[in-house]
Design an enzyme around this catalytic site. Structure first.
Site, short mmCIF file in Angstrom:
data_model
loop_
_atom_site.label_atom_id
_atom_site.label_comp_id
_atom_site.label_asym_id
_atom_site.label_seq_id
_atom_site.Cartn_x
_atom_site.Cartn_y
_atom_site.Cartn_z
N CYS A 169 -4.70 6.96 6.76
CA CYS A 169 -5.02 6.07 5.64
C CYS A 169 -6.32 5.28 5.86
CB CYS A 169 -3.87 5.11 5.37
SG CYS A 169 -2.36 5.96 4.88
N HIS A 207 -6.53 -0.95 1.38
CA HIS A 207 -5.68 0.24 1.29
C HIS A 207 -4.46 -0.08 0.43
CE1 HIS A 207 -3.32 3.67 2.08
NE2 HIS A 207 -2.56 3.13 3.00
N ASN A 231 0.69 5.23 -2.99
CA ASN A 231 -0.19 5.22 -1.83
C ASN A 231 -0.88 6.59 -1.74
OD1 ASN A 231 -1.30 5.38 0.74
ND2 ASN A 231 0.43 4.42 1.76
#
Lengths: 324, 78
Positions: free
Chosen positions: A112, A251, A281
């Site tokens: 990520c 993020h 996500n």
């Protein structure tokens, strides 16, 4: 000389999957998805799409906005933790699709955190003088790597891609500084166990080994702790106070993480870009997608100071300070 | 309780079978959280063939609560 963001782009696949569509889970559990993470929907790629297709479309939109021909790009760096194949680099297929015949292309996998790792490498290539324009892409297709029966992962991720075109710039606009960190002691916290050299396909014991897994509680603590400290470190290095920061793109893992970061940093939550309610996500792609949407919504004007924050598998984390 | 232990281990790979006690808090299982508690109930449904929609697991729930629920639904958890 700085590396300036001259355009952004993003692409999410057409198919929208709402929480209530996840019928494999108990109806009584579905409200937990939004309550615990803020996710209400995610987009899934069509069967005919692969990660490179998502990346190429985001890249094409970015180049169109910049009015730059793909043949004028010197390098393509793709951040992904869900590549087309183990090899070759997914970025090379993107290069081919875009027709960026003069560019060299490679992948970066920092899960990520990948977008800022890629951005930092691109910045270094420009600062070094070996590249004038670098297309930074981040694309993920997690719907192919999630266990559809795992409530602790499946509902929270989505597919998508983001892009940023960096160019040499003699002015104050551009990337001011980037801080990156890794802690390999946490390399088991987020992983896909099988498919690599540690567990090749002939050693797989159960189908679950082929799927993404994470230790959610550990990730939450890691994200709020390191996400806060890395921004404080970044701002201190440039002698910038949080009051001078106009916006933050972090993020998009969990709305509760974003809220906690805002509180700990003392930055008003309204200055944070948020889109995880619609996309879930999207791992490495999330920051670049959110940045593109934040800019397109008119939230960023010349003179604005932005902070990008990432945290993810590895463990890895980082932050960038960017003058617009 | 082997089937119950097996179901627990299937969801929580770090669960130590030797630590199993009926009065053990489920929250003490390594990796336990509200999301994985859903996976746990899904595994119970798979192993014991019983609908667990009515099984409410909170921070104070124990294995004894699970055993009681299964018995009330005509299942022998052992």
């Amino acid at each position: 000389m700085r590396s300036r963001i001259i355009a952004t782009g993003s692409y999410v696949p057409e198919l929208v999957v709402l929480n209530e569509h996840l019928t494999q889970f108990p109806v009584t559990a579905l409200p937990l998805i939004e309550q615990k993470t803020g996710v209400r929907a995610r987009h899934y790629a069509a069967e005919t799409e692969s990660t490179s297709d998502l990346a190429a479309e985001a890249g094409r939109r970015c180049l169109d906005k910049a009015h730059v021909d793909a043949r004028e790009v010197d390098a393509i760096i793709l951040a992904t933790s869900s590549p087309d194949r183990l090899q070759p680099a997914t970025a090379t297929r993107v290069q081919h699709i875009l027709g960026a015949t003069q560019a060299f292309a490679f992948d970066i996998n920092s899960v990520c955190s990948g977008s800022l790792y890629a951005l930092h490498v691109a910045d270094a290539l420009i600062q070094h003088g070996s590249c004038r324009r670098v297309l930074v892409l981040a694309a993920e297709l997690y719907s192919r790597f999630l266990n559809p029966k795992d409530f602790s992962t499946y509902p929270y991720f989505g597919d998508g891609a983001g892009a940023v075109l960096l160019e040499t710039h003699n002015g104050k606009e551009g990337i001011i500084d980037t801080v990156l960190h890794s802690d390999g002691a946490g390399c088991e916290v987020i992983q896909i166990p099988a498919g690599g050299s540690m567990m090749p396909l002939n050693k797989v014991k159960q189908p679950a080994d082929m799927y993404f897994r994470m230790k959610g509680a550990e990730v939450f603590q890691f994200a709020v702790t390191k996400g806060t400290s890395v921004v404080e470190e970044l701002l201190a290095r440039s002698n910038i106070s949080v009051k001078e920061v106009d916006f933050v793109v972090t993020h998009q893992a969990n709305i509760n993480i974003i809220n906690e970061l805002a509180t700990r940093l003392g930055i008003d939550r309204s200055r944070f870009a948020v889109n995880l309610d619609r996309y879930g996500n999207t791992a490495a792609a999330s920051v670049l997608i959110a940045l593109d949407e934040f800019i397109e919504s008119g939230n960023v004007t010349p003179g604005h100071l932005g902070v990008f924050v990432v945290f993810g598998g590895g463990l890895s984390w980082g932050a960038s300070l960017v003058q617009f | 309780m082997q089937n119950l232990i097996k179901a627990t281990k299937a969801v929580f790979s770090e669960f130590n079978e030797a630590s199993f006690q009926e009065d053990m808090l489920l929250a003490e299982i390594p990796g336990w959280d509200s999301m994985n508690s859903v996976n746990f109930t899904l595994e119970l449904e798979s192993v014991f063939g019983v609908n667990c929609n009515a099984l409410q697991l909170g921070p104070n729930s124990t294995f004894a609560d699970v055993v009681r629920f299964l018995q009330e639904n005509g299942v022998d958890p052992s």
